[in-house]
Design a protein around this motif. Structure first.
Motif, PDB file in Angstrom:
ATOM      1  N   MET A   1      -7.558 -10.788   3.308  1.00 42.59           N
ATOM      2  CA  MET A   1      -7.966  -9.485   2.801  1.00 42.59           C
ATOM      3  C   MET A   1      -7.515  -9.325   1.359  1.00 42.59           C
ATOM      4  SD  MET A   1      -7.166  -6.905   5.989  1.00 42.59           S
ATOM      5  CE  MET A   1      -7.591  -5.456   5.026  1.00 42.59           C
ATOM      6  N   ARG A   2      -8.304  -8.549   0.620  1.00 35.24           N
ATOM      7  CA  ARG A   2      -7.961  -8.273  -0.771  1.00 35.24           C
ATOM      8  C   ARG A   2      -8.360  -6.850  -1.119  1.00 35.24           C
ATOM      9  NH1 ARG A   2      -9.819 -11.144  -6.405  1.00 35.24           N
ATOM     10  NH2 ARG A   2     -11.878 -10.563  -5.656  1.00 35.24           N
ATOM     11  N   LEU A   3      -7.503  -6.183  -1.875  1.00 37.44           N
ATOM     12  CA  LEU A   3      -7.746  -4.822  -2.354  1.00 37.44           C
ATOM     13  C   LEU A   3      -7.992  -4.868  -3.853  1.00 37.44           C
ATOM     14  CD1 LEU A   3      -7.515  -1.634  -2.159  1.00 37.44           C
ATOM     15  CD2 LEU A   3      -5.075  -1.971  -2.643  1.00 37.44           C
ATOM     16  N   ILE A   4      -9.102  -4.268  -4.302  1.00 40.29           N
ATOM     17  CA  ILE A   4      -9.393  -4.159  -5.730  1.00 40.29           C
ATOM     18  C   ILE A   4      -9.416  -2.680  -6.089  1.00 40.29           C
ATOM     19  CG2 ILE A   4     -11.064  -4.620  -7.551  1.00 40.29           C
ATOM     20  CD1 ILE A   4     -12.075  -6.960  -5.823  1.00 40.29           C
TER      21      ILE A   4
ATOM     22  N   THR B   1      -7.265  -4.085 -10.930  1.00 38.61           N
ATOM     23  CA  THR B   1      -6.272  -5.040 -10.439  1.00 38.61           C
ATOM     24  C   THR B   1      -6.547  -5.358  -8.975  1.00 38.61           C
ATOM     25  OG1 THR B   1      -4.619  -4.166 -11.975  1.00 38.61           O
ATOM     26  CG2 THR B   1      -3.813  -5.499 -10.150  1.00 38.61           C
ATOM     27  N   ALA B   2      -6.383  -6.624  -8.596  1.00 37.57           N
ATOM     28  CA  ALA B   2      -6.589  -7.055  -7.215  1.00 37.57           C
ATOM     29  C   ALA B   2      -5.251  -7.386  -6.581  1.00 37.57           C
ATOM     30  CB  ALA B   2      -7.506  -8.272  -7.177  1.00 37.57           C
ATOM     31  N   TYR B   3      -5.124  -7.025  -5.315  1.00 34.99           N
ATOM     32  CA  TYR B   3      -3.896  -7.248  -4.562  1.00 34.99           C
ATOM     33  C   TYR B   3      -4.248  -7.973  -3.264  1.00 34.99           C
ATOM     34  CZ  TYR B   3      -2.186  -3.647  -7.738  1.00 34.99           C
ATOM     35  OH  TYR B   3      -1.853  -2.917  -8.848  1.00 34.99           O
ATOM     36  N   ASP B   4      -3.647  -9.123  -3.033  1.00 35.32           N
ATOM     37  CA  ASP B   4      -3.844  -9.826  -1.776  1.00 35.32           C
ATOM     38  C   ASP B   4      -3.068  -9.110  -0.672  1.00 35.32           C
ATOM     39  OD1 ASP B   4      -5.485 -11.817  -2.820  1.00 35.32           O
ATOM     40  OD2 ASP B   4      -3.750 -13.041  -3.436  1.00 35.32           O
TER      41      ASP B   4
END
Length: 261
Positions: free
Chosen positions: A1-4, A257-260
């Motif tokens: 999963m990744r949050l942008i 910014t992307a957060y794993d």
């Protein structure tokens, strides 16, 4: 999963960020969590809007949903949509009043609104306490939180990983329970805990940085990401507050910014 992060400015867009909006990539699923002022433009830097599998709106204040009108225009009037794209309405998981509220925002005059209810392009699914939905293989859960309007925290699960988004809320058990043991809590921190106006923040509206940390600790989350900081407050102050009440990793998010997970 990744949050942008598409936008993270609280209560409206700021000089350096759109309002609230996030893109979650979970396996094959592409899910937008809120689309506030300015976020539809940011979305297009990261994803072709036709590739969205669904949108989930935590609540219907403009800073969390106003760019839904732009999304409707894109899906309704784009001159060259992908083959077959217009045959499928986009699922929108949102509070029960969303069809009426979003149609009124899109078509403010009565005569225009009488001719459209947005259901030619959007497929509305009401959120509720304990609601569960499948979004292209990811699981979306919701829990009611404490805000002046109908509002929900949202949990996305996929492949054994989990992200919880607070939406807008004052202190409440519903957020803690939904976020229980989540890998990441994306949590609003809208104001300092103590200001010249109060010795403790008003209840039932937003969380302070300190309260965001307290909720993360109570839920036992792995990581805390702070968002929804208005342009008139210093995010570093709210970050410092959260670190005082949560021992795990804490960050202040920033646009694009992307957060794993």
């Amino acid at each position: 999963m990744r949050l942008i992060v598409l936008g993270c400015s609280g209560s409206g867009p700021g000089p350096g960020s759109p309002a609230s909006g996030y893109l979650v990539e979970a396996g094959e699923s592409r899910l937008a969590l809120d689309l506030g002022n300015g976020t539809f433009g940011a979305l297009q830097r990261h994803l072709d809007p036709w590739e969205l599998d669904a949108v989930a709106l935590s609540h219907l204040h403009p800073d969390h949903c106003s760019d839904m009108a732009s999304l409707v225009v894109h899906r309704r009037y784009h001159p060259c949509p992908p083959v077959g794209a217009t045959e499928h309405r986009l699922p929108v998981h949102a509070p029960a009043e969303a069809p009426d509220r979003l149609a009124a925002a899109y078509a403010p005059c009565a005569s225009e609104r009488a001719a459209t209810d947005l259901t030619d392009v959007l497929d509305f699914h009401p959120l509720g306490e304990g609601a569960v939905a499948d979004v292209a293989g990811a699981v979306l859960r919701s829990a009611a939180v404490d805000h002046p309007c109908e509002a929900y925290a949202l949990r996305v699960e996929h492949g054994g990983r989990s992200l919880v988004y607070s939406g807008d809320t004052g202190p409440c058990d519903g957020l803690v329970e939904l976020a229980r043991d989540a890998d990441v809590l994306l949590c609003e921190a809208t104001w300092p805990h103590v200001t010249d106006q109060w010795d403790a923040p008003p209840s039932g509206v937003h969380l302070s940085g300190r309260q965001a940390g307290e909720h993360a600790t109570a839920a036992g989350v792995g990581r805390l990401l702070l968002t929804h900081v208005p342009a008139w407050y210093d995010g570093a102050v709210l970050l410092a507050e959260a670190k005082e009440t949560f021992d795990g990793p804490v960050e202040l998010v920033s646009p694009d910014t992307a957060y794993d997970i």
